[in-house]
Design a protein around this motif. Structure first.
Motif, PDB file in Angstrom:
ATOM      1  N   UNK A 128       0.825  -1.206   0.000  1.00 51.15           N
ATOM      2  CA  UNK A 128       0.000   0.000   0.000  1.00 51.15           C
ATOM      3  C   UNK A 128       0.860   1.257   0.000  1.00 51.15           C
ATOM      4  N   UNK A 129       1.966   1.202   0.704  1.00 48.21           N
ATOM      5  CA  UNK A 129       2.889   2.331   0.744  1.00 48.21           C
ATOM      6  C   UNK A 129       3.466   2.596  -0.653  1.00 48.21           C
ATOM      7  N   UNK A 130       3.764   1.536  -1.383  1.00 49.66           N
ATOM      8  CA  UNK A 130       4.325   1.672  -2.728  1.00 49.66           C
ATOM      9  C   UNK A 130       3.365   2.385  -3.684  1.00 49.66           C
ATOM     10  N   UNK A 131       2.048   2.280  -3.411  1.00 50.93           N
ATOM     11  CA  UNK A 131       1.060   2.932  -4.274  1.00 50.93           C
ATOM     12  C   UNK A 131       1.214   4.452  -4.273  1.00 50.93           C
ATOM     13  N   UNK A 132       1.844   4.990  -3.217  1.00 49.50           N
ATOM     14  CA  UNK A 132       2.073   6.436  -3.161  1.00 49.50           C
ATOM     15  C   UNK A 132       3.228   6.846  -4.077  1.00 49.50           C
ATOM     16  N   UNK A 133       4.056   5.882  -4.503  1.00 49.16           N
ATOM     17  CA  UNK A 133       5.256   6.189  -5.282  1.00 49.16           C
ATOM     18  C   UNK A 133       5.257   5.582  -6.694  1.00 49.16           C
ATOM     19  N   UNK A 134       4.574   4.440  -6.868  1.00 47.80           N
ATOM     20  CA  UNK A 134       4.673   3.701  -8.129  1.00 47.80           C
ATOM     21  C   UNK A 134       3.295   3.397  -8.707  1.00 47.80           C
ATOM     22  N   UNK A 135       3.264   3.102 -10.020  1.00 51.11           N
ATOM     23  CA  UNK A 135       1.997   2.759 -10.674  1.00 51.11           C
ATOM     24  C   UNK A 135       1.594   1.332 -10.316  1.00 51.11           C
ATOM     25  N   UNK A 136       0.273   1.121 -10.234  1.00 46.20           N
ATOM     26  CA  UNK A 136      -0.280  -0.155  -9.785  1.00 46.20           C
ATOM     27  C   UNK A 136       0.175  -1.340 -10.637  1.00 46.20           C
ATOM     28  N   UNK A 137       0.231  -1.164 -11.948  1.00 49.58           N
ATOM     29  CA  UNK A 137       0.618  -2.270 -12.836  1.00 49.58           C
ATOM     30  C   UNK A 137       2.050  -2.703 -12.557  1.00 49.58           C
ATOM     31  N   UNK A 138       2.940  -1.743 -12.269  1.00 48.08           N
ATOM     32  CA  UNK A 138       4.335  -2.067 -11.981  1.00 48.08           C
ATOM     33  C   UNK A 138       4.465  -2.764 -10.628  1.00 48.08           C
ATOM     34  N   UNK A 139       3.625  -2.377  -9.679  1.00 44.23           N
ATOM     35  CA  UNK A 139       3.616  -3.053  -8.374  1.00 44.23           C
ATOM     36  C   UNK A 139       3.146  -4.495  -8.548  1.00 44.23           C
ATOM     37  N   UNK A 140       2.087  -4.687  -9.348  1.00 38.40           N
ATOM     38  CA  UNK A 140       1.557  -6.041  -9.587  1.00 38.40           C
ATOM     39  C   UNK A 140       2.611  -6.937 -10.226  1.00 38.40           C
ATOM     40  N   UNK A 141       3.356  -6.408 -11.198  1.00 36.20           N
ATOM     41  CA  UNK A 141       4.414  -7.189 -11.844  1.00 36.20           C
ATOM     42  C   UNK A 141       5.516  -7.515 -10.835  1.00 36.20           C
ATOM     43  N   UNK A 142       5.864  -6.537  -9.982  1.00 38.02           N
ATOM     44  CA  UNK A 142       6.859  -6.760  -8.931  1.00 38.02           C
ATOM     45  C   UNK A 142       6.425  -7.846  -7.961  1.00 38.02           C
ATOM     46  N   UNK A 143       5.132  -7.851  -7.632  1.00 35.78           N
ATOM     47  CA  UNK A 143       4.580  -8.892  -6.748  1.00 35.78           C
ATOM     48  C   UNK A 143       4.730 -10.262  -7.409  1.00 35.78           C
ATOM     49  N   UNK A 144       4.348 -10.357  -8.685  1.00 40.83           N
ATOM     50  CA  UNK A 144       4.424 -11.638  -9.398  1.00 40.83           C
ATOM     51  C   UNK A 144       5.863 -12.150  -9.497  1.00 40.83           C
ATOM     52  N   UNK A 145       6.807 -11.248  -9.776  1.00 45.51           N
ATOM     53  CA  UNK A 145       8.219 -11.658  -9.850  1.00 45.51           C
ATOM     54  C   UNK A 145       8.699 -12.196  -8.504  1.00 45.51           C
ATOM     55  N   UNK A 146       8.279 -11.542  -7.425  1.00 43.97           N
ATOM     56  CA  UNK A 146       8.657 -12.006  -6.092  1.00 43.97           C
ATOM     57  C   UNK A 146       8.023 -13.351  -5.767  1.00 43.97           C
ATOM     58  N   UNK A 147       6.778 -13.548  -6.202  1.00 48.15           N
ATOM     59  CA  UNK A 147       6.105 -14.826  -5.949  1.00 48.15           C
ATOM     60  C   UNK A 147       6.809 -15.972  -6.664  1.00 48.15           C
ATOM     61  N   UNK A 148       7.308 -15.710  -7.864  1.00 48.93           N
ATOM     62  CA  UNK A 148       8.072 -16.738  -8.593  1.00 48.93           C
ATOM     63  C   UNK A 148       9.324 -17.102  -7.794  1.00 48.93           C
ATOM     64  N   UNK A 149      10.009 -16.072  -7.292  1.00 52.68           N
ATOM     65  CA  UNK A 149      11.222 -16.311  -6.504  1.00 52.68           C
ATOM     66  C   UNK A 149      10.899 -17.044  -5.209  1.00 52.68           C
ATOM     67  N   UNK A 150       9.814 -16.632  -4.547  1.00 50.62           N
ATOM     68  CA  UNK A 150       9.379 -17.280  -3.304  1.00 50.62           C
ATOM     69  C   UNK A 150       9.117 -18.767  -3.558  1.00 50.62           C
TER      70      UNK A 150
END
Length: 193
Positions: free
Chosen positions: A123-145
């Protein structure tokens, strides 16, 4: 709009907060207790939590009359605490060791992967970055996890205790810096004109 610099920043921030490498000892202990951890189930559950919070977290805050900037400052404080925890080797956020019946969801998906720190950070990232880029970042992290969950015993052998400790402290310093930046941006916004 997709921005690779934003995706990289978001991915690194979430990687630091999730700290899946730092959670390897907890995961190994849990695996010894319950016998098997369903990596797919844990990753999917954490992903659903994170994406849901990305999409409706702001609306939930609105119900309580809290602005994104206020939440960002609170998030910066939590990120700061997580960073301090990683550097100092203390444990502020403790998983429940008694929760062995559904170990893939609790405590692995929540709170180890998608815990208070991760959800606050999203939620904090939403103040700095676009939602689509956050979603992609989440997916990349989930792959790594998912990869880490599948290979915890191999990673433990390769990194050793010292390797995991060094990584944890490096990401702790990065988190402290990010927390300070988010706090400054939201507590002291630059006014133009």
């Amino acid at each position: 709009m997709i921005d690779f610099k934003q995706i990289l920043s978001v991915s690194l921030i979430l990687f630091s907060v999730i700290d899946i490498l730092g959670s390897i000892p907890i995961i190994i202990n849990l695996r010894k207790k319950v016998g098997h951890i369903q990596s797919e189930k844990a990753t999917l559950a954490a992903g659903v939590l994170m994406i849901a919070f990305l999409l409706v977290g702001k609306s939930i805050l609105g119900l309580f009359g809290i602005g994104v900037e206020d939440f960002a400052i609170a998030g910066a404080l939590i990120i700061f605490a997580l960073g301090a925890e990683m550097i100092l080797g203390i444990e502020l956020f403790k998983p429940d060791p008694e929760a062995t019946s559904s170990a893939s969801i609790v405590p692995i998906a929540f709170p180890l992967i998608a815990g208070a720190g991760t959800l606050t950070t999203i939620l904090t990232l939403k103040a700095e970055f676009e939602q689509v880029n956050i979603a992609i970042g989440i997916l990349l992290n989930l792959i790594f996890v998912y990869i880490v969950l599948k290979s915890t015993s191999w990673l433990e052998r390769k990194l050793g205790k010292t390797g995991v400790d060094v990584l944890r402290r490096i990401f702790g310093i990065i988190l402290l810096s990010i927390a300070v930046k988010i706090f400054k941006t939201n507590a002291f916004p630059i006014t133009v004109g």
